[in-house]
Motif scaffolding. Structure first.
Motif, PDB file in Angstrom:
ATOM      1  N   UNK A  36      53.150  38.812  30.940  1.00 54.56           N
ATOM      2  CA  UNK A  36      53.038  38.555  29.376  1.00 54.56           C
ATOM      3  C   UNK A  36      54.229  38.020  28.875  1.00 54.56           C
ATOM      4  N   UNK A  46      48.779  37.573  27.713  1.00 55.40           N
ATOM      5  CA  UNK A  46      48.842  37.415  28.771  1.00 55.40           C
ATOM      6  C   UNK A  46      48.954  36.209  29.303  1.00 55.40           C
ATOM      7  N   UNK A  51      45.969  39.704  41.842  1.00 55.90           N
ATOM      8  CA  UNK A  51      45.589  40.604  42.659  1.00 55.90           C
ATOM      9  C   UNK A  51      46.292  40.858  43.992  1.00 55.90           C
ATOM     10  N   UNK A  95      43.529  49.990  39.860  1.00 53.98           N
ATOM     11  CA  UNK A  95      42.075  50.499  39.377  1.00 53.98           C
ATOM     12  C   UNK A  95      41.264  51.352  40.192  1.00 53.98           C
ATOM     13  N   UNK A  98      40.469  54.911  38.556  1.00 60.02           N
ATOM     14  CA  UNK A  98      39.829  54.843  37.491  1.00 60.02           C
ATOM     15  C   UNK A  98      40.300  54.633  36.446  1.00 60.02           C
ATOM     16  N   UNK A  99      41.473  54.537  35.996  1.00 59.36           N
ATOM     17  CA  UNK A  99      42.424  54.210  34.960  1.00 59.36           C
ATOM     18  C   UNK A  99      42.816  52.666  35.263  1.00 59.36           C
ATOM     19  N   UNK A 100      42.792  51.783  34.332  1.00 61.86           N
ATOM     20  CA  UNK A 100      42.972  50.490  34.419  1.00 61.86           C
ATOM     21  C   UNK A 100      44.410  50.277  33.411  1.00 61.86           C
ATOM     22  N   UNK A 102      47.965  49.720  32.267  1.00 66.85           N
ATOM     23  CA  UNK A 102      49.042  48.783  32.626  1.00 66.85           C
ATOM     24  C   UNK A 102      50.591  49.553  32.519  1.00 66.85           C
TER      25      UNK A 102
ATOM     26  N   UNK B  33      42.459  50.342  24.880  1.00 66.98           N
ATOM     27  CA  UNK B  33      43.653  50.899  25.524  1.00 66.98           C
ATOM     28  C   UNK B  33      44.724  51.109  24.207  1.00 66.98           C
ATOM     29  N   UNK B  48      43.244  55.559  27.082  1.00 68.87           N
ATOM     30  CA  UNK B  48      42.147  54.608  27.375  1.00 68.87           C
ATOM     31  C   UNK B  48      40.821  54.991  27.291  1.00 68.87           C
ATOM     32  N   UNK B  50      36.671  54.018  27.875  1.00 69.93           N
ATOM     33  CA  UNK B  50      35.676  53.016  28.570  1.00 69.93           C
ATOM     34  C   UNK B  50      34.254  53.405  27.984  1.00 69.93           C
ATOM     35  N   UNK B  55      38.979  58.102  29.356  1.00 64.40           N
ATOM     36  CA  UNK B  55      39.268  57.974  30.796  1.00 64.40           C
ATOM     37  C   UNK B  55      40.544  58.502  31.099  1.00 64.40           C
ATOM     38  N   UNK B  56      41.641  58.120  30.305  1.00 68.69           N
ATOM     39  CA  UNK B  56      42.953  58.654  30.937  1.00 68.69           C
ATOM     40  C   UNK B  56      43.758  58.839  29.650  1.00 68.69           C
ATOM     41  N   UNK B  98      34.916  46.035  34.065  1.00 68.43           N
ATOM     42  CA  UNK B  98      34.805  45.164  35.079  1.00 68.43           C
ATOM     43  C   UNK B  98      35.964  44.384  35.291  1.00 68.43           C
ATOM     44  N   UNK B  99      36.686  43.932  34.098  1.00 67.83           N
ATOM     45  CA  UNK B  99      37.760  43.127  34.287  1.00 67.83           C
ATOM     46  C   UNK B  99      39.101  43.812  33.114  1.00 67.83           C
ATOM     47  N   UNK B 100      39.225  44.973  33.564  1.00 69.03           N
ATOM     48  CA  UNK B 100      40.084  45.600  32.667  1.00 69.03           C
ATOM     49  C   UNK B 100      41.687  45.155  32.953  1.00 69.03           C
ATOM     50  N   UNK B 103      43.653  42.535  29.660  1.00 67.53           N
ATOM     51  CA  UNK B 103      44.005  43.117  28.334  1.00 67.53           C
ATOM     52  C   UNK B 103      44.239  42.235  27.495  1.00 67.53           C
TER      53      UNK B 103
END
Lengths: 114, 114
Positions: A36, A46, A51, A95, A98-100, A102, B33, B48, B50, B55-56, B98-100, B103
């Protein structure tokens, strides 16, 4: 502990040169790596990401290199310009749990001098 | 195409007062987030959501901090009995489910607790 670390708080590069920004991480489960860019008093934007199934990605003057065995990734900026001067934050995430969320490094302040 | 909207942009509170920060994600983004940025700690994950579900919240301080997402168009971060150490820039980010990884950050709310 610091899961994502940028060991260089600052970097100065001559205009036209290559800027190399480095980031080390600890968590083997990270599967997403990003860079970033942040200007003072602005939010991070970003720049480029990869990946874990690739070890390199190019986008114009930007290239991300990922070294999974070394838990290291880097951002190379070719033909650096004064407008590249900013703080660069590396970030990593996973991922699978379950948590995305950063996890960010501390940032490296890049100065491109003309 | 509006980005993430955060209000207020600046907030000054006295010690012990309550602060509520608002975030409107990008339309169609169902992952939200919250992060906090300070000079000492850098950019830290807080919580976070969703599809409006928490979720977190592993980054949230256990006391005085709470977050909600009552509908898909906004989330709030509430800090009760604010303390000077809560002073920071609070950043909200959103992404597509799905594209988390990708951000998009809002401009942030700069909170100053006197």
């Amino acid at each position: 502990g610091q899961q994502v670390k940028q060991s260089s708080p600052s970097l100065t590069v001559q205009e036209g040169g290559i800027s190399i920004l480095n980031c080390d991480y600890e968590n083997d489960m990270f599967d997403y790596f990003a860079w970033y860019k942040k200007y003072p008093d602005n939010s991070p934007t970003l720049l480029i990401s990869v990946r874990s199934n690739v070890d390199k990605r190019e986008d114009g003057r930007l290239t991300v290199f990922l070294n999974k065995s070394g838990k290291h990734f880097s951002l190379h900026i070719t033909a650096s310009q004064p407008e590249d001067t900013a703080v660069y934050l590396c970030a990593a995430g996973e991922n699978q749990g379950g948590s995305a969320k950063l996890i960010f490094g501390e940032g490296t302040k890049l100065t491109v001098s003309s | 195409n509006a980005g993430v909207i955060q209000t207020p942009r600046h907030k000054v509170t006295g010690k012990g007062q309550e602060a509520t920060l608002w975030c409107e994600p990008i339309s169609g983004h169902s992952a939200v987030f919250w992060y906090r940025q300070t000079i000492v700690q850098g950019l830290e994950f807080l919580t976070y959501f969703r599809n409006q579900a928490p979720i977190d919240d592993s980054g949230m301080p256990k006391e005085r901090f709470s977050a909600q997402m009552p509908n898909q168009s906004h989330s709030t971060l509430k800090i009760q009995s604010t303390q000077p150490q809560d002073s920071a820039v609070y950043l909200c980010a959103s992404s597509l489910v799905g594209n988390q990884d990708t951000q998009y950050f809002g401009p942030g709310t700069r909170l100053l607790v006197l």
